[in-house]
Design an enzyme around this catalytic site. Structure first.
Site, PDB file in Angstrom:
ATOM      1  N   HIS A   1      -7.514  -0.646   5.950  1.00 29.05           N
ATOM      2  CA  HIS A   1      -7.743  -1.460   7.151  1.00 29.05           C
ATOM      3  C   HIS A   1      -9.182  -1.412   7.633  1.00 29.05           C
ATOM      4  O   HIS A   1      -9.799  -2.439   7.910  1.00 29.05           O
ATOM      5  CB  HIS A   1      -6.846  -0.995   8.296  1.00 29.05           C
ATOM      6  CG  HIS A   1      -5.408  -0.893   7.938  1.00 29.05           C
ATOM      7  ND1 HIS A   1      -4.808  -1.730   7.029  1.00 29.05           N
ATOM      8  CD2 HIS A   1      -4.426  -0.057   8.374  1.00 29.05           C
ATOM      9  CE1 HIS A   1      -3.518  -1.414   6.918  1.00 29.05           C
ATOM     10  NE2 HIS A   1      -3.274  -0.393   7.720  1.00 29.05           N
TER      11      HIS A   1
ATOM     12  N   LYS B   1       0.846  -1.182   0.000  1.00 26.95           N
ATOM     13  CA  LYS B   1       0.000   0.000   0.000  1.00 26.95           C
ATOM     14  C   LYS B   1       0.889   1.241   0.000  1.00 26.95           C
ATOM     15  O   LYS B   1       2.067   1.114   0.338  1.00 26.95           O
ATOM     16  CB  LYS B   1      -0.917  -0.022   1.199  1.00 26.95           C
ATOM     17  CG  LYS B   1      -0.190   0.250   2.534  1.00 26.95           C
ATOM     18  CD  LYS B   1      -1.146   0.662   3.614  1.00 26.95           C
ATOM     19  CE  LYS B   1      -0.354   1.140   4.825  1.00 26.95           C
ATOM     20  NZ  LYS B   1      -1.159   1.684   5.895  1.00 26.95           N
TER      21      LYS B   1
ATOM     22  N   ASP C   1      -5.135   6.864   4.807  1.00 28.45           N
ATOM     23  CA  ASP C   1      -4.089   6.070   5.434  1.00 28.45           C
ATOM     24  C   ASP C   1      -4.655   4.828   6.123  1.00 28.45           C
ATOM     25  O   ASP C   1      -3.997   3.793   6.168  1.00 28.45           O
ATOM     26  CB  ASP C   1      -3.369   6.955   6.468  1.00 28.45           C
ATOM     27  CG  ASP C   1      -2.047   6.360   6.928  1.00 28.45           C
ATOM     28  OD1 ASP C   1      -1.298   5.855   6.072  1.00 28.45           O
ATOM     29  OD2 ASP C   1      -1.769   6.414   8.147  1.00 28.45           O
TER      30      ASP C   1
ATOM     31  N   LYS D   1      -3.162 -10.537  10.032  1.00 26.72           N
ATOM     32  CA  LYS D   1      -3.207 -10.689  11.488  1.00 26.72           C
ATOM     33  C   LYS D   1      -4.121 -11.851  11.864  1.00 26.72           C
ATOM     34  O   LYS D   1      -5.216 -11.999  11.333  1.00 26.72           O
ATOM     35  CB  LYS D   1      -3.754  -9.410  12.134  1.00 26.72           C
ATOM     36  CG  LYS D   1      -2.775  -8.244  12.105  1.00 26.72           C
ATOM     37  CD  LYS D   1      -3.433  -7.016  12.736  1.00 26.72           C
ATOM     38  CE  LYS D   1      -2.563  -5.794  12.610  1.00 26.72           C
ATOM     39  NZ  LYS D   1      -1.453  -5.749  13.569  1.00 26.72           N
TER      40      LYS D   1
ATOM     41  N   ASP E   1      -2.865  -5.883   2.194  1.00 27.72           N
ATOM     42  CA  ASP E   1      -3.253  -5.079   3.353  1.00 27.72           C
ATOM     43  C   ASP E   1      -2.836  -5.925   4.543  1.00 27.72           C
ATOM     44  O   ASP E   1      -3.460  -6.954   4.826  1.00 27.72           O
ATOM     45  CB  ASP E   1      -4.756  -4.815   3.368  1.00 27.72           C
ATOM     46  CG  ASP E   1      -5.161  -3.966   4.565  1.00 27.72           C
ATOM     47  OD1 ASP E   1      -4.414  -3.938   5.568  1.00 27.72           O
ATOM     48  OD2 ASP E   1      -6.214  -3.321   4.497  1.00 27.72           O
ATOM     49  N   HIS E   2      -1.770  -5.516   5.211  1.00 30.28           N
ATOM     50  CA  HIS E   2      -1.189  -6.437   6.200  1.00 30.28           C
ATOM     51  C   HIS E   2      -2.161  -6.750   7.334  1.00 30.28           C
ATOM     52  O   HIS E   2      -1.993  -7.724   8.049  1.00 30.28           O
ATOM     53  CB  HIS E   2       0.129  -5.900   6.759  1.00 30.28           C
ATOM     54  CG  HIS E   2      -0.035  -4.739   7.691  1.00 30.28           C
ATOM     55  ND1 HIS E   2      -0.013  -3.444   7.252  1.00 30.28           N
ATOM     56  CD2 HIS E   2      -0.256  -4.687   9.025  1.00 30.28           C
ATOM     57  CE1 HIS E   2      -0.191  -2.639   8.288  1.00 30.28           C
ATOM     58  NE2 HIS E   2      -0.337  -3.364   9.370  1.00 30.28           N
TER      59      HIS E   2
END
Lengths: 512, 512
Positions: free
Chosen positions: A251, A159, A246, A193, A188-189
Site C-alpha cells: 500500500h 496479497k 504488511d 479505492k 493491491d486493493h
C-alpha cells in the site's frame, strides 16, 4: 468485449478459498453489486472451490448470508434467485490432482451451460502457501491455457505476494512457467479505492497542480497509513509479517508511486505501470551498512488503551514471541533520486494501535521566497502551504493556505479550502473490490501490480529488512541479548524516534 | 505613534460634508466602531463642517441617529456620552473665506482642548465640485500646513477624482499647490474591503499560487463587478458619469492591478503602489482609431424586471437625456503587455441592473498539456481549472478542478474546493471605511490611490472615452442621428455583444 459500456464479457470465475473470509466479506458482495448494476453479462458463472464440503445450494446460502452480513446494499430477494443460479461450488484439495481434473470438467460444463466462450478467471483468494500448488495443478489439469482464439484465461492473486525479494522473484518465476505476465492480476486493493485512483486524476487531469509538484516548490511529502486497532487475535500471523511487509511493501509503496510518478504517456496499463516502476526504481535502496539506522525507525506498541479498552503490549500478545523484533510501526525517510524529487524527503509511516485510523498524503510546500507580511507584524509566522489527499476516512482533498484575518490589522492565518467526496457527489465511493473485479473481468490491468513493480518494491523493502537483521545480529553479538525495539503508547502517533527523524531536518509530522 | 498597537495618534478630524449621506452612512459608524475597539486615543476631536446649521448638540444627535440606522453594531448608550463629547460642528460655506477662518480658530481651540498635538485630518466627503474651493480656502486660512515639528496635516478625498485624464491631472496640480503628495489620501473604498486586501495575501503570502499565476498557465482572467439594481432616482448624476467612470476607472482598475501586479519588494505604501502603477502602465491604451470597437462593449439596460419590480429602461429614467449615450454596462478586453501577462486577456465588465450583485475575479487556467483521461471515454470534456476570488457576496476563495466521479468508470467531473471567510473566521469582515479611516489616522497610505495611479487609470479609461466620442461623432455625421447603444435586459448578464467579445476568441463569461 463491451468495453464502451463497461459490461464484463462472458466468463467463468473460479474462486479458490470461496468459503474464506475475504470471499465472504469482499468478493461476493462485489460480484453481487456488479450484477445489480447490470455490469455482468447474462452468460457468467461463479464456481467456488475450497476444502469445506458444500453443495451448490449450501454455497448459495453461504453467499446469501455473506451479502446480508457484509454488503452495503440490501439483498433484493426478487432478483436474488436470478443471481444465485450462476453460483456453483466444488469442494476439493489445493494439492490434489484429482480435484483439479474434476474442476476442469466442471469448468467445461459451466462453459457450455452458460456459453462463457471459454473465458476463465481463477481467483486465488487463499493463503499464499497454496499459490504454487494451485497454479501447478491448474497447469497440469490443462486449465492454465495461454490466451488464444479470442478466449482468455486470467489469474487474480491476492496479497501477500512473497515475503521478501527472493520469495517474490521465486513466485514470479513459478507463475511464469504457467501463465504469461498479462494473464496475471496481482491485487493491491488500495488501488481500487476511489481516492487512490483520484490521485492520478487530480495530478494529471488538472493543469494547475503539476507545475508546483516538484523539488522547486515541494519541501517534503508525508504519507501516513495509520490503524487504530492493535493486533488483536492475529498475533501468530502478524509476528511473521510486521508493518513493513504488511503495509509498506504494497500500500505505502503504491501511494508513493502514484504521488511521485511522472505523467504517463497515456492512461493505459502499460504506460501507467511503466511510470510507477520508474519512480520506484528511483527510491534510494538502503544497501550500505548503517543506512537504515538514519532513515528508518521501527517500534512496537506497549500496553495501553485503545478505544477506551486496555490492550496488551505487542510482546504480550498471544501468538507473538516474547523476544520478537517484528515491528508494529515503521517510519521511513525515503529519498527519490530523480530530476523531479531529488532533495525532497518522502516521509512514510504506518502502524498499528495509533492515534486514529487515517490514510493520507500530505504534500508540504516551501515558503514563499519573500515573506513580507512578516514585516508588518512579526508576531506571526507564515506556515507552509499544503495539499492533503485524504484517502480515509472522510475522503477528500484539502488545500491549506494563508489568508488575511478579518480586522484592521494585517494578520494572516492558515485556512483550508476543502473538497469532500461525499458532499460533492452525494454518493459513496464504490468498494475497491468491485472496481478491481470488474477491471480484471474487462482485462484492464492498470490497477494491478506488474511483476517488475512487485519486485522493485520488495527490493527496496528487503534492503531495510537486511539492515534490520544486521542490527539484530550485532545486538546479540555485543550484548548477548536479543535486540529490543523502541516502544510507543497505543493511541499515540508512534515512538519519539519517529519524531526525531523529522526533527533532525527541522521538520514535524503533520498529525491531526 | 502607537503603530505597534495600531491605535490612532491624537488628532482633530474635520469632516466636510458632515451632514451628508456618506458621512452618516459610513464615516460616523466607522469612527464609532474604531472608538469602541479602543483604536482611537483619548485625545481626539471630530469637527463636522457643512452648510446646514447645526449646534454641537444637534450634530451629536444626528450622529447618534446615524449610528442607530446604519451601524452594524448596537449603540452602547453607556459609552455614547463619552464618545459624543468628542463631536463638534461648525456650519459654513465651502466658498467663504470667513467660514474657513472661523474653522481655523475652531480647530486651534479643539487642538488645545483635546491636546491633539497639532495633528489634523481634513476629510472631503463632499461633491467633487467643491474639492478645489475647499483646499484653496484651507490653504488661505493657514490650515494646509506642510508636515513639520512632528505634527501632521492630511487630506482625505472621496471619489470621483476627476472625470477624465485632463480633469484628474488638473485636480492633482491644484492639490499639489497646497499639499504634498504624501499628505493626500485618495479613497477607493474597494481597497478597504477585507477580501480585496486578501488578494495580495493570497498571492504573495503563499508559495503555491504565484508559480502558476502567469501566461504559461493562465488562459484568461475575468473580473466582474455586477450590480443588480438600476439607476433608480440617481439618473441626473449617473447620466453625467456612466459605468466606465463610475466603476472601471477606480474599482475595476484596482482589482486588475491587484490581480496582475508583480510582487512588491516589501509591504509598504511605496512598494505596493509602485507595482500597481507598473502593471496599470502595461495595460494597452486604445489610442488608435477603431481599437475600442474590437475591445470594448458598452450598453444600456432596457425596460424590465429587477427583483420582481418593473423598472423603466435607462433612457426612460427621470434625469436621463432621451438620446443619452451614457453606458450602464461596459465590458473591456484589456491586454496587459508585460512579461507575465502578454497574450492573456483580462476581460472586465461592470453594469447596473444585472443578474445579481456580484464582484469576483476568475483566474481561468489552461488545460493540461495532455488530456489523457479523454481517451478512456471521450464523452466528457475536461473543463479548465479556475481560481475564483469572490469579493462579494459570500466572500471567499474557490478552486475548481477535476476529480474522479465515484463509480466503476473513470469519469471525471469538475468540483470545487471552497474557502468561505465567514466560516473560517466566524466573524464578519470589518467595514471598508473603518480600515481606511484607521490607516489614514495612522499615516499608512498603502490602501489609498497615489497621484500616478489615478492618472494612469484615467489615461487608459480616457482612451476609451475618446474612442466613444469618435463613434458618436461618426454616427451623427453619417446618419444625422445620435448613436444608439446596444441594450440588455435587466436581470441579464449584459448584451449579446459582450458574449460575442469572448466568443470571438473561443471563450465564455463565467456566469453563476
Amino acid at each position: 468485449m463491451n468495453k464502451n459500456k463497461h459490461i464484463a464479457p462472458p466468463v467463468t470465475l473460479v474462486v479458490f478459498g470461496a468459503s474464506g473470509d475475504l470471499a465472504r466479506r469482499k468478493l461476493m458482495p462485489a460480484l453481487y453489486s456488479l450484477y445489480r448494476q447490470g455490469l455482468l453479462p447474462p452468460d457468467f458463472a461463479v464456481l467456488g472451490f475450497a476444502r469445506t464440503k458444500y453443495s451448490d445450494e449450501a454455497f448459495r446460502s453461504l453467499v446469501h448470508d455473506s451479502l446480508k452480513e457484509y454488503s452495503d446494499q440490501e439483498v433484493d430477494e426478487s432478483n436474488w434467485a436470478d443471481f444465485a443460479v450462476h453460483l456453483f461450488y466444488q469442494p476439493g484439495s489445493y494439492n490434489d490432482r484429482a480435484s483439479f481434473d474434476a474442476l476442469a470438467a466442471h469448468v467445461d460444463e459451466l462453459d457450455a451451460q452458460f456459453a462463457t466462450e471459454g473465458n476463465r478467471i481463477f481467483y486465488l483468494s487463499t493463503p499464499p502457501m497454496v499459490f504454487k500448488p494451485i497454479t501447478t495443478l491448474l497447469s497440469e489439469a490443462g486449465l492454465a491455457r495461454r490466451d488464444s482464439d479470442g478466449s482468455f484465461t486470467r489469474l487474480i492473486i491476492e496479497k501477500p505476494f512473497g515475503r521478501d525479494l527472493q520469495s517474490a522473484q521465486d513466485l514470479n518465476r513459478h507463475l511464469h512457467q504457467h501463465f504469461d505476465e498479462d494473464q496475471i492480476y496481482r491485487i493491491d486493493h488500495y488501488l481500487g479505492k476511489e481516492t487512490v485512483q483520484n490521485i492520478l486524476v487530480f495530478r494529471f487531469g488538472n493543469g494547475i497542480f503539476e507545475p508546483i509538484w516538484n523539488r522547486n516548490y515541494v519541501d517534503n511529502v508525508q504519507i501516513t497509513v495509520a490503524e487504530s486497532l492493535g493486533i488483536g487475535t492475529r498475533g501468530g500471523y502478524y509476528d511473521q509479517a510486521g508493518a513493513i511487509r504488511d503495509m509498506v511493501q504494497n500500500h505505502v509503496m503504491q501511494l508513493v508511486a502514484l504521488t511521485a510518478m511522472e505523467p504517463p504517456v497515456s492512461y493505459d496499463a502499460k504506460a501507467v505501470r511503466d511510470q510507477k516502476v520508474n519512480v520506484m526504481r528511483s527510491i534510494q535502496p538502503l544497501r550500505k551498512v548503517g543506512y537504515a539506522e538514519g532513515c528508518v525507525v521501527r517500534a512496537q506498541y506497549g500496553r495501553g488503551m485503545v478505544d477506551g479498552q486496555e490492550i496488551p503490549g505487542y510482546l504480550e500478545t498471544p501468538g507473538v514471541a516474547p523476544d520478537s523484533t517484528t515491528e508494529t510501526f515503521v517510519a521511513w525517510r525515503m529519498q527519490i533520486n530523480n530530476w523531479r524529487w531529488n532533495g525532497v524527503p518522502f516521509y512514510v509511516r504506518t502502524g498499528k494501535a495509533m492515534a486514529k485510523k487515517l490514510t493520507e498524503i500530505n504534500v508540504i510546500f516551501k515558503r514563499p521566497p519573500l515573506m513580507f507580511f512578516e514585516e508588518v507584524d512579526n508576531k506571526f509566522h507564515i506556515p507552509s502551504n499544503e495539499i492533503t489527499l485524504r484517502i480515509q476516512p472522510n475522503e477528500g482533498i484539502h488545500l491549506r493556505f494563508d489568508a488575511k484575518r478579518p480586522g484592521p490589522e494585517l494578520d494572516v492565518e492558515p485556512v483550508t479550502m476543502d473538497f469532500l467526496y461525499e458532499e460533492a457527489f452525494h454518493r459513496e465511493s464504490a468498494e475497491a473490490y468491485e472496481r478491481l473485479l470488474l477491471d480484471a473481468l474487462l482485462g484492464d490491468s492498470t490497477l494491478f501490480i506488474r511483476r517488475d513493480e512487485v519486485e522493485v518494491a520488495w527490493d527496496r523493502v528487503t534492503t531495510v529488512l537486511d539492515s534490520w537483521r544486521g542490527q539484530e545480529e550485532e545486538a546479540l553479538r555485543t550484548t548477548g541479548k536479543p535486540l529490543r525495539l523502541p516502544t510507543y503508547a497505543p493511541g499515540s502517533w508512534g515512538p519519539p524516534e519517529a519524531d526525531a527523524l523529522l526533527a533532525a531536518e527541522g521538520r514535524r509530522w503533520r498529525n491531526r
